[in-house]
Design a protein around this motif. Structure first.
Motif, PDB file in Angstrom:
ATOM      1  N   GLN A  15       4.350   8.422  -2.058  1.00 37.26           N
ATOM      2  CA  GLN A  15       4.307   7.590  -3.096  1.00 37.26           C
ATOM      3  C   GLN A  15       3.131   7.612  -3.939  1.00 37.26           C
ATOM      4  N   GLN A  16       2.157   7.767  -3.318  1.00 35.05           N
ATOM      5  CA  GLN A  16       0.820   8.169  -4.271  1.00 35.05           C
ATOM      6  C   GLN A  16       1.006   9.307  -5.183  1.00 35.05           C
ATOM      7  N   ARG A  23       0.824  -1.172   0.036  1.00 35.32           N
ATOM      8  CA  ARG A  23       0.099   0.100  -0.179  1.00 35.32           C
ATOM      9  C   ARG A  23       1.013   1.235   0.234  1.00 35.32           C
ATOM     10  N   LEU A  24       0.446   2.165  -1.000  1.00 33.49           N
ATOM     11  CA  LEU A  24       1.529   3.470  -1.037  1.00 33.49           C
ATOM     12  C   LEU A  24       1.042   4.514   0.121  1.00 33.49           C
ATOM     13  N   ALA A  76       1.480   8.463   1.248  1.00 36.71           N
ATOM     14  CA  ALA A  76       1.192   9.820   0.520  1.00 36.71           C
ATOM     15  C   ALA A  76       1.944  10.267  -0.286  1.00 36.71           C
ATOM     16  N   ASP A  93       0.914   9.319  -9.171  1.00 38.51           N
ATOM     17  CA  ASP A  93      -0.371  10.099  -9.751  1.00 38.51           C
ATOM     18  C   ASP A  93       0.161  11.029 -10.713  1.00 38.51           C
TER      19      ASP A  93
END
Length: 598
Positions: free
Chosen positions: A383-384, A378-379, A381, A388
């Motif tokens: 990484q996200q 699970r990434l 913040a 994105d």
């Protein structure tokens, strides 16, 4: 008279020109005007679109399809192919966008029916193209009602819409494959994309008045012009207005730029009204006249003015001619270029990222840390945000080599650094390279502080400035991800003001629950451009800030919130420097209709 374009809220600025599209959340964010006459600012386009409630950034695209060397599924003749286009959503589901007509008896069809799709710059948009041989017993039916499972499948192909739009000719040929990716001799499909629009022509007009009647008791009038197009019913439809010139009966306004789609033809009647601005929105009519673009051009050529008039108080069907006159001091026809005109001609967006390594993020080894790397995959913040934004921008970068920095960390027991490479190299390969360098740095960098942006902004600006000596076709996008309150606000403002004259935009993502008040100042969404410590005003707005907590509340999409202003910032820079698309032949498809102020 009533208000014009909600003048109470922001009516002292110009509305409807195409000059200064630098800060917009609406669909108009991808148009620029190039001219040899220099540049002129035309503010308040942002206010105009926000007042209209226009939010999503998109361009209308028309896809033309053709295929070659399709499989022949008919015994006595050739296949009768039809193409179906789908958009793949983020959850993997497919949305059908449209179907072509059926081409009889052809293995090399060129379909006439176009497929319409909205191109969103800020979204990765996978497309799936499927080709079917339509059974002859269905030839009399509309393609819309055909059941695809009753037709012979000839092959499919996939691509991302932005990949097509970055190509110079906006055409891409894809090999068809069988279901579930089966490879074989299925032929190919060619997709050509065009922006749907009517005209690239715009006219820049510089207007002034002299000897206006004064409508104020204790000062002079504050005049502005409103220009309306007369439609078939005879009623005027406002298309733009100038800014307000305070306390002046001989006002000179900044240039207006009106598109052909706004005025429809040079001979089409226009009504030009001059008002005295009142903050209540009840503006006082000073005078008006009816003319046309043709008439304004004649005034310019002959260097004469035309008298304003006002309805007669004695005779309702007559007008009183006033001493006040309207003059045309400039009249230039110019070409409009869209964001996609630049991108498809070879311009690139170069991605850079800077990550906050200050101690306020928490120990990366603890699950409550903003830097915690979850073993489940699970990434976090950081990484996200990298994924994105990076997956959108990297499509527009040919070599996909990105500078990746950290700030606020201590390297190898050395001094705290506010701009250090995340890896041993100055650049990393692709978004996955950024992800790997970030994760490795968490093992070698000690979190420290304070939170300073000035160093990374200056570093990005240096790279952007250096690129200008080699090419004008690169534009840089710096993503800063931070959890903390900024401690070098003035130094950062100074750096941003200096950078505002360079091909650079800065995206800031706020993670965690810190006070991000300083970020809102940098974003300058209130319309106030940044000012440096020496009093210099930023040339343009280059910052966009989005806090992750707003994303989690569902208020906005992070990627859309970050990237919606980027095409407008890109175009404002190119326009201000007089940079045109590479090898532009003037015949490419023009700007989307949503950009025009009709």
């Amino acid at each position: 008279m009533g208000g014009c374009f909600s003048d109470v809220s922001g009516g002292k600025a110009a509305v409807g020109g195409i000059h200064n599209l630098q800060h917009q959340s609406g669909p108009s964010s991808n148009v620029a005007v190039a001219s040899s006459s220099g540049t002129a600012e035309n503010e308040a386009v942002d206010f105009f679109f926000r007042s209209k409630g226009l939010q999503p950034l998109f361009t209308r695209i028309e896809l033309s399809l053709s295929a070659s060397k399709l499989r022949d599924r008919d015994l006595m003749s050739k296949s009768d192919p039809m193409a179906v286009v789908y958009a793949q959503k983020r959850n993997g589901t497919l949305e059908e966008l449209g179907r072509t007509e059926v081409i009889m008896n052809s293995l090399d069809p060129m379909w006439i029916q176009k497929i319409n799709v909205l191109f969103h710059f800020e979204i990765v948009q996978p497309l799936i193209f499927q080709v079917y041989d339509v059974d002859s017993k269905y030839h009399n039916l509309s393609t819309k009602v055909l059941k695809l499972n009753e037709q012979d499948f000839l092959g499919e192909a996939t691509c991302v819409l932005s990949q097509i739009m970055t190509l110079r000719n906006r055409s891409m040929t894809l090999k068809l494959h069988g279901k579930e990716g089966h490879i074989g001799d299925f032929g190919s499909i060619t997709v050509h994309a065009e922006e749907t629009i009517d005209s690239k022509i715009a006219t820049e007009i510089r207007l002034r008045c002299s000897n206006l009647d004064n409508k104020d008791l204790f000062s002079k009038s504050d005049p502005f012009l409103r220009i309306s197009r007369v439609v078939e019913s005879g009623n005027p439809v406002p298309i733009c207005k100038t800014e307000v010139v305070n306390n002046n009966l001989d006002p000179v306004w900044k240039p207006l730029c009106i598109t052909l789609q706004q005025y429809t033809s040079k001979a089409n009647p226009l009504v030009i009204e001059c008002f005295d601005f009142n903050s209540s929105g009840n503006h006082t009519l000073i005078g008006k006249l009816q003319t046309s673009i043709e008439g304004l051009e004649l005034l310019y050529k002959e260097k004469i003015g035309v008298n304003l008039a006002i309805p007669s108080s004695r005779h309702q069907d007559r007008e009183k001619i006033l001493k006040g006159k309207l003059f045309v001091d400039g009249f230039i026809e110019k070409q409009i270029y869209s964001f996609l005109d630049y991108i498809s001609s070879g311009f690139e967006l170069n991605f850079m990222v800077a990550i906050d390594f200050t101690a306020s993020n928490g120990d990366p080894r603890r699950p409550d840390s903003l830097h915690y790397i979850d073993p489940s995959g699970r990434l976090n913040a950081y990484q996200q945000a990298i994924m994105d934004v990076g997956e959108v921008i990297q499509v527009y970068d040919s070599d996909k080599k990105f500078p990746a920095w950290g700030f606020g960390g201590r390297m190898y027991n050395g001094p705290v650094s506010h701009c250090f490479n995340l890896s041993g190299n100055t650049e990393v390969e692709g978004v996955q390279g950024i992800m790997a360098a970030y994760q490795n740095a968490l093992h070698t960098v000690s979190l420290h502080g304070p939170t300073l942006f000035g160093h990374v902004v200056n570093q990005a600006a240096q790279i952007a400035a250096h690129s200008l000596s080699q090419s004008s076709s690169k534009y840089f996008v710096l993503l800063i991800i931070t959890d903390g309150a900024l401690t070098d606000l003035q130094e950062t403002k100074d750096a941003l003001v200096r950078a505002s004259d360079l091909p650079l935009s800065i995206l800031i993502v706020g993670v965690g629950n810190a006070d991000f008040g300083a970020m809102e100042i940098l974003d300058a969404d209130n319309g106030q451009r940044l000012e440096s410590s020496t009093g210099r005003i930023a040339t343009r707005d280059i910052v966009q800030f989005v806090p992750i907590r707003d994303v989690h509340r569902g208020d906005i999409s992070m990627v859309q919130g970050l990237l919606e202003e980027l095409p407008g910032q890109f175009l404002t820079y190119m326009r201000s420097k007089g940079v045109k698309p590479l090898n532009f032949d003037g015949n490419q498809v023009p700007i989307p209709p949503d950009l025009l102020f009709t």
